[in-house]
Design an enzyme around this catalytic site. Structure first.
Site, PDB file in Angstrom:
ATOM      1  N   ASP A  25     -10.907  18.239   2.135  1.00  9.73           N
ATOM      2  CA  ASP A  25      -9.642  17.514   2.244  1.00  9.73           C
ATOM      3  C   ASP A  25      -8.909  17.957   3.510  1.00  9.73           C
ATOM      4  O   ASP A  25      -9.139  19.055   4.017  1.00  9.73           O
ATOM      5  CB  ASP A  25      -8.727  17.856   1.044  1.00  9.73           C
ATOM      6  N   ARG A  37     -13.445  10.356   5.196  1.00 12.08           N
ATOM      7  CA  ARG A  37     -12.539   9.614   4.307  1.00 12.08           C
ATOM      8  C   ARG A  37     -11.279   9.338   5.142  1.00 12.08           C
ATOM      9  O   ARG A  37     -10.636  10.275   5.609  1.00 12.08           O
ATOM     10  CB  ARG A  37     -12.166  10.454   3.092  1.00 12.08           C
TER      11      ARG A  37
HETATM   12  P1  FDA Z   1       1.202   3.584   0.719  1.00 10.27           P
HETATM   13  O1  FDA Z   1       1.824   4.948   0.603  1.00 10.27           O
HETATM   14  O2  FDA Z   1       1.774   2.651   1.719  1.00 10.27           O
HETATM   15  O3  FDA Z   1       1.187   2.933  -0.711  1.00 10.27           O
HETATM   16  C1  FDA Z   1       0.767   1.613  -0.934  1.00 10.27           C
HETATM   17  C2  FDA Z   1       1.055   1.243  -2.368  1.00 10.27           C
HETATM   18  O4  FDA Z   1       0.236   2.047  -3.229  1.00 10.27           O
HETATM   19  C3  FDA Z   1       2.487   1.553  -2.825  1.00 10.27           C
HETATM   20  O5  FDA Z   1       3.346   0.482  -2.536  1.00 10.27           O
HETATM   21  C4  FDA Z   1       2.294   1.755  -4.310  1.00 10.27           C
HETATM   22  O6  FDA Z   1       2.179   0.531  -4.958  1.00 10.27           O
HETATM   23  C5  FDA Z   1       0.958   2.458  -4.377  1.00 10.27           C
HETATM   24  N1  FDA Z   1       1.127   3.918  -4.323  1.00 10.27           N
HETATM   25  C6  FDA Z   1       0.869   4.742  -3.287  1.00 10.27           C
HETATM   26  N2  FDA Z   1       1.142   6.016  -3.601  1.00 10.27           N
HETATM   27  C7  FDA Z   1       1.605   5.991  -4.869  1.00 10.27           C
HETATM   28  C8  FDA Z   1       2.057   6.994  -5.758  1.00 10.27           C
HETATM   29  N3  FDA Z   1       2.071   8.269  -5.411  1.00 10.27           N
HETATM   30  N4  FDA Z   1       2.470   6.610  -6.991  1.00 10.27           N
HETATM   31  C9  FDA Z   1       2.421   5.317  -7.382  1.00 10.27           C
HETATM   32  N5  FDA Z   1       2.003   4.312  -6.568  1.00 10.27           N
HETATM   33  C10 FDA Z   1       1.596   4.655  -5.333  1.00 10.27           C
HETATM   34  N6  FDA Z   1      -3.853  12.734   2.178  1.00 10.27           N
HETATM   35  C11 FDA Z   1      -4.018  13.805   2.980  1.00 10.27           C
HETATM   36  O7  FDA Z   1      -3.127  14.118   3.768  1.00 10.27           O
HETATM   37  N7  FDA Z   1      -5.172  14.540   2.917  1.00 10.27           N
HETATM   38  C12 FDA Z   1      -6.201  14.222   2.081  1.00 10.27           C
HETATM   39  O8  FDA Z   1      -7.227  14.907   2.063  1.00 10.27           O
HETATM   40  C13 FDA Z   1      -6.038  13.085   1.235  1.00 10.27           C
HETATM   41  N8  FDA Z   1      -6.999  12.701   0.362  1.00 10.27           N
HETATM   42  C14 FDA Z   1      -6.882  11.496  -0.320  1.00 10.27           C
HETATM   43  C15 FDA Z   1      -7.934  11.043  -1.109  1.00 10.27           C
HETATM   44  C16 FDA Z   1      -7.855   9.778  -1.685  1.00 10.27           C
HETATM   45  C17 FDA Z   1      -9.013   9.271  -2.497  1.00 10.27           C
HETATM   46  C18 FDA Z   1      -6.685   8.976  -1.516  1.00 10.27           C
HETATM   47  C19 FDA Z   1      -6.585   7.605  -2.091  1.00 10.27           C
HETATM   48  C20 FDA Z   1      -5.628   9.471  -0.784  1.00 10.27           C
HETATM   49  C21 FDA Z   1      -5.705  10.741  -0.209  1.00 10.27           C
HETATM   50  N9  FDA Z   1      -4.632  11.243   0.513  1.00 10.27           N
HETATM   51  C22 FDA Z   1      -4.837  12.365   1.297  1.00 10.27           C
HETATM   52  C23 FDA Z   1      -3.281  10.672   0.354  1.00 10.27           C
HETATM   53  C24 FDA Z   1      -2.969   9.651   1.429  1.00 10.27           C
HETATM   54  O9  FDA Z   1      -2.840  10.254   2.675  1.00 10.27           O
HETATM   55  C25 FDA Z   1      -1.650   8.914   1.097  1.00 10.27           C
HETATM   56  O10 FDA Z   1      -0.590   9.844   1.073  1.00 10.27           O
HETATM   57  C26 FDA Z   1      -1.659   8.154  -0.217  1.00 10.27           C
HETATM   58  O11 FDA Z   1      -2.899   7.578  -0.472  1.00 10.27           O
HETATM   59  C27 FDA Z   1      -0.605   7.038  -0.203  1.00 10.27           C
HETATM   60  O12 FDA Z   1      -0.903   6.134   0.813  1.00 10.27           O
HETATM   61  P2  FDA Z   1      -1.470   4.639   0.581  1.00 10.27           P
HETATM   62  O13 FDA Z   1      -2.600   4.443   1.529  1.00 10.27           O
HETATM   63  O14 FDA Z   1      -1.809   4.448  -0.821  1.00 10.27           O
HETATM   64  O15 FDA Z   1      -0.335   3.704   1.094  1.00 10.27           O
END
Ligand code: FDA
Length: 282
Positions: A109, A159
């Protein structure tokens, strides 16, 4: 159960290995792959870091024994990065070796930008010896395009995510629109590479852009995967599986859940309001 534990349970599979295995079985049954994360970060004692590495080796053995579809994800500050790079290299090396023996995979990660350079340098060191280690790139960081090209050039699986840590303007885009634009640019590089990379997001716009780019460029649905976090956008997870996309769910478990939970709260202000409303009302 305290109110915070109650809300944390939405985002974590449980506190024990058994609960995590049950969650994995359920997700596997729905056609999803998984990655298991034993919660913990910023460990400062060597003994604790070694114990955590042993727990990762134990879960790899359990995955093999139970014949479940799961790999592992870990954080380097959990494995002794704050102690020394060489200590961390050896400690995580044991996990990668144990995974290799079982034909399994270890995802490193990505943490805050203070750790990016050291994390990637260690990933390159492991990648010289092993082909079953990959890492994470955050679209919020300015440096990420260079890192994506370099990692991909060496065949290391990535990722792609937006980034969960609060970063200074000197290192990262501060506007969400720029983070998203960069996400799409980086996604295109990943899909073009021919390597099996992962697009990790719950954002329907990012998912739609990925699907569109893959379709327009004849990149098969089996050539990359989507990833989402346990408990978030469950509807989207099922929908992608039903359309024959590869879907992997990140399943965290363990007792040290607070920092992970806090990042999930920060990502969506409605989560904070929801928890506060219940704490004030209780
Ligand atoms: P965004 O934050 O714009 O969210 C889009 C939509 O998704 C929101 O409008 C909501 O509907 C939903 N959503 C998102 N987060 C939510 C929450 N917490 N609760 C409820 N709904 C939510 N980061 C990092 O810095 N290092 C890492 O190693 C990883 N590893 C990782 C693994 C995997 C499998 C995922 C999916 C994510 C990560 N992340 C991560 C976290 C990533 O950087 C990011 O902070 C989150 O995925 C939120 O970003 P989105 O891409 O979902 O978009």
């Amino acid at each position: 159960m305290g109110i915070l534990t109650f809300f944390a349970k939405r985002f974590i599979a449980g506190e024990t290995k058994q609960e995590a295995v049950e969650a994995v079985k359920k997700l596997n049954g729905m056609g999803m792959r998984t990655t298991l994360d034993i919660l913990g970060e910023n460990v400062s004692s060597e003994q604790m870091a070694v114990d955590l590495a042993d727990r990762y080796i134990d879960i790899l053995k359990t995955i093999e024994k139970m014949n479940i579809d799961a790999n592992v994800s870990l954080k380097l500050t959990q494995m002794g990065l704050d102690i020394s790079d060489d200590f961390c290299y050896e400690n995580v090396g044991k996990i990668i070796e144990a995974a290799k023996q079982r034909d399994n995979f270890v995802r490193i990660d990505m943490e805050g930008s203070d750790y990016t350079e050291r994390t990637l340098n260690l990933v390159y060191r492991w990648a010289e010896k092993y082909d079953n280690v990959g890492t994470v790139i955050q679209s919020m960081l300015y440096r990420s395009e260079d890192d994506v090209r370099k990692l991909s050039g060496r065949g290391i699986k990535i990722r792609l995510c937006k980034g969960a840590y609060k970063e200074p303007a000197s290192a990262a885009f501060q506007k969400k629109a720029r983070v998203n634009e960069n996400f799409i640019e980086l996604m295109k590089i990943l899909l073009d590479s021919g390597i099996f990379h992962s697009v990790a997001t719950h954002d329907n716009d990012m998912i739609a852009a990925t699907r569109k780019y893959a379709e327009e460029n004849n990149i098969g649905r089996d050539k990359f995967e989507f990833q989402m976090l346990y408990g978030i956008n469950r509807f989207g997870q099922k929908k992608l599986v039903s359309e024959n996309y590869r879907m992997l769910v990140y399943v965290p478990y363990g007792t040290h859940w607070f920092p992970y939970f806090y990042r999930r709260l920060r990502e969506r202000k409605e989560n904070v309001f929801f928890v506060l409303k219940h704490i004030l009302g209780s």
